[in-house]
Design an enzyme around this catalytic site. Structure first.
Site, PDB file in Angstrom:
ATOM      1  N   ARG A  91      59.059  64.538  30.766  1.00  0.00           N
ATOM      2  CA  ARG A  91      59.374  63.761  31.961  1.00  0.00           C
ATOM      3  C   ARG A  91      58.591  63.647  32.286  1.00  0.00           C
ATOM      4  NH1 ARG A  91      61.539  63.322  37.376  1.00  0.00           N
ATOM      5  NH2 ARG A  91      61.911  61.321  38.346  1.00  0.00           N
ATOM      6  N   ASP A 148      59.452  57.654  33.598  1.00  0.00           N
ATOM      7  CA  ASP A 148      60.319  57.163  34.865  1.00  0.00           C
ATOM      8  C   ASP A 148      60.682  55.899  34.660  1.00  0.00           C
ATOM      9  OD1 ASP A 148      61.672  59.561  35.195  1.00  0.00           O
ATOM     10  OD2 ASP A 148      61.260  59.268  37.242  1.00  0.00           O
ATOM     11  N   GLY A 212      68.022  60.875  45.773  1.00  0.00           N
ATOM     12  CA  GLY A 212      66.902  59.267  45.926  1.00  0.00           C
ATOM     13  C   GLY A 212      67.793  58.401  45.388  1.00  0.00           C
ATOM     14  N   ASP A 283      72.242  65.409  53.291  1.00  0.00           N
ATOM     15  CA  ASP A 283      73.542  65.953  51.994  1.00  0.00           C
ATOM     16  C   ASP A 283      74.398  65.213  52.491  1.00  0.00           C
ATOM     17  OD1 ASP A 283      75.541  66.168  50.044  1.00  0.00           O
ATOM     18  OD2 ASP A 283      74.022  68.536  49.564  1.00  0.00           O
ATOM     19  N   ILE A 332      75.893  61.436  43.294  1.00  0.00           N
ATOM     20  CA  ILE A 332      76.776  59.964  44.438  1.00  0.00           C
ATOM     21  C   ILE A 332      77.540  59.495  43.928  1.00  0.00           C
ATOM     22  CG2 ILE A 332      77.176  58.383  46.714  1.00  0.00           C
ATOM     23  CD1 ILE A 332      74.044  59.749  47.126  1.00  0.00           C
ATOM     24  N   GLY A 333      77.237  58.554  43.419  1.00  0.00           N
ATOM     25  CA  GLY A 333      77.716  57.387  42.831  1.00  0.00           C
ATOM     26  C   GLY A 333      78.726  57.978  41.697  1.00  0.00           C
TER      27      GLY A 333
END
Length: 397
Positions: A91, A148, A212, A283, A332-333
Site C-alpha cells: 500500500r 490510495d 478518517g 472514538d 462506522i459505516g
C-alpha cells in the site's frame, strides 16, 4: 498463488498472506512500536490463537525480517519457504498525478513515489521504508505498489482544481487528490456485482466512514469526485480532523492564540473533529455512549458529523445526475446502526428509504433498503488488502 500484502506506517506494519486460489487469508498480523521500546508482532494464523512475538526492532527491515521468519516458522508459519510467495503488494498512500493505477515496482516507480513525499510527508517515507526492506530481503520476488490516490485520478479538472492562483498547481501540484481510493474501488465494484449492474451509467456514492472518513461519487466504475483533498484533512468531520472550514479561521486563531503554522496544523489534524466538538473522545463509540447518557456536546458532535455526510451525499447526487446505490463501509459505516439511520433520515427526497429492521446488522454485506426504495442502500465490509492482492496478482500473472 500466494500474495503477501504489506501496509507500512511510521512505527507500525500490517500484513496478510492471501492464497488467491480461493481468496483465503492464511495469516494476518500487526507489528507495533518499530524503533521504539517494547516492539512486538501480533501474528494470527488462520484457525489458531494469535501469537505474540516480542523482539527488539530498530527499523522496518528488522520488522519485515521477523515477519518473514514467522511465516515460515514450523509452529505458527504457513509456508515452507519464501519461494511459495509469488509477489508482494505494498500500500502506498500518495501517487500524485503520475500514478493512476497499480504498478510493478522498479527504479522509475520508486523515484516517482519519492517525488510524492512532499504531498504525503507522514506516509510515503514509511511506505518507502517497507518497500526497500522487502526488496533487500526478497530480491527475486516481484513487488507491486497500490496507491490510495490512484482511483481518484479519473476526476475531471473542475472537481480537482482549487480556486487559487493557477501557478500553485503548476509549481507545486496543489489540487484535490483524494484518499481511501482502494476502499472506494473495492466497495463500488462489490456494489456493482451485488446489484448485477456494471453499466457505464451505474451511479454509486460510497461512504467510507471511520476515524478518517471520505465519500466518493462514482459513475460506471470511475471516480467523478471525492471529499478529501490535497491532504486527508478536507471534507467530512472526522475523529480528530476538522474537515471543511472557512480558511480565514486559520489566521484568526493563529493571531489570537499566537500559534505557528505547525501548531495550527496540529489543532486541525489532532484536536478537532468530533473530538474537538464533544471534548469526550475521537472514538465514535464513546461519543454515541456519552450522547445516550445525555451529554449535549457529544450529541452535537454526532449531529454535525451526520449533517456533513448528508450534505455531501446530496451534492454528489446532483453531480451524478441521480444515484442508484448508496454504500456504507469502514468502521462506522459497517458497524454503527444508529449513525447509518441518522444519515439516511432526510434523504427520502433522493429516493433513499432505509429499512430499520434490515439495517440492524454489523459488518455484514446487506441490502438495507426498503423494497420501495429507488436507491439501494448497501452495507459492504471493505477489504483493501484483498484489493491490493488482486491488483498484485493481475500484474505478476
Amino acid at each position: 498463488m500466494k500474495i503477501l500484502v504489506i501496509n507500512c506506517g511510521s512505527s507500525s506494519l500490517k500484513y496478510q498472506l492471501i492464497d488467491m486460489t480461493n481468496e483465503d487469508v492464511l495469516v494476518k498480523g500487526l507489528v507495533e512500536r518499530i524503533g521504539i521500546e517494547g516492539s512486538r508482532i501480533k501474528h494470527e494464523k488462520k484457525g489458531m490463537d494469535a501469537v505474540l512475538i516480542e523482539e527488539k526492532m530498530n527499523d522496518h527491515k528488522r520488522a519485515i525480517q521477523l515477519v518473514l521468519e514467522a511465516l515460515i516458522d514450523k509452529n505458527h508459519g504457513v509456508v515452507k519457504s519464501m519461494d511459495e510467495i509469488t509477489a508482494v503488494g505494498h500500500r502506498v498512500v500518495h501517487g500524485g498525478e503520475e500514478f493512476n493505477k497499480s504498478v510493478l515496482l522498479d527504479d522509475r516507480v520508486m523515484a516517482g513515489i519519492k517525488e510524492c513525499i512532499d504531498l504525503a510527508p507522514l506516509h510515503n517515507p514509511a511506505n518507502i521504508m517497507g518497500i526497500e526492506a522487502c526488496k533487500a530481503l526478497m530480491p527475486k520476488t516481484p513487488m507491486v505498489a497500490v496507491f490510495d490516490t490512484a482511483f481518484h485520478q479519473t476526476m475531471p479538472a473542475e472537481n480537482y482544481i482549487y480556486a487559487l492562483p493557477y501557478e500553485y498547481y503548476e509549481k507545486y501540484k496543489i489540487r484535490r487528490y483524494g484518499f481511501h481510493g482502494t476502499s472506494h474501488r473495492f466497495v463500488s465494484e462489490k456494489a456493482s456485482e451485488t446489484l448485477k449492474n456494471n453499466s457505464a451509467d451505474f451511479k454509486v456514492i460510497t461512504c467510507h466512514l471511520g476515524n478518517g472518513s471520505s465519500l466518493a461519487a462514482i459513475k460506471g466504475g470511475k471516480c467523478v469526485d471525492t471529499s478529501m483533498g490535497l491532504t486527508p484533512l478536507e471534507g467530512l468531520v472526522m475523529g480528530t480532523r476538522s474537515g471543511d472550514l472557512d480558511p480565514a479561521i486559520l489566521p484568526f486563531i493563529m493571531n489570537k492564540e499566537k500559534l505557528s503554522a505547525d501548531e495550527m496544523s496540529n489543532v486541525l489534524n489532532k484536536k478537532s473533529g468530533v473530538f474537538g466538538i464533544s471534548g469526550v473522545s475521537s472514538d465514535f463509540r464513546d461519543i454515541e455512549t456519552a450522547a445516550k447518557e445525555g451529554n449535549k456536546r457529544a450529541q452535537l458532535a454526532l449531529d454535525v458529523f451526520c449533517n456533513r455526510v448528508r450534505k455531501y451525499i446530496a451534492s454528489y447526487a446532483a453531480q451524478l445526475g441521480g444515484v442508484d446505490a448508496l454504500v456504507f463501509t469502514a468502521g462506522i459505516g459497517e458497524n454503527s446502526i444508529e449513525l447509518r439511520e441518522k444519515i439516511c433520515h432526510g434523504l427520502e427526497f433522493l429516493g433513499v428509504e432505509l429499512d430499520s429492521e434490515k439495517n440492524k446488522v454489523r459488518g455484514k454485506l446487506t441490502d438495507a433498503s426498503k423494497a420501495s426504495s429507488k436507491v439501494k442502500v448497501l452495507i459492504i465490509p471493505t477489504n483493501e488488502e484483498l484489493m491490493i492482492a488482486k491488483d498484485t496478482m493481475a500484474l505478476v500473472k
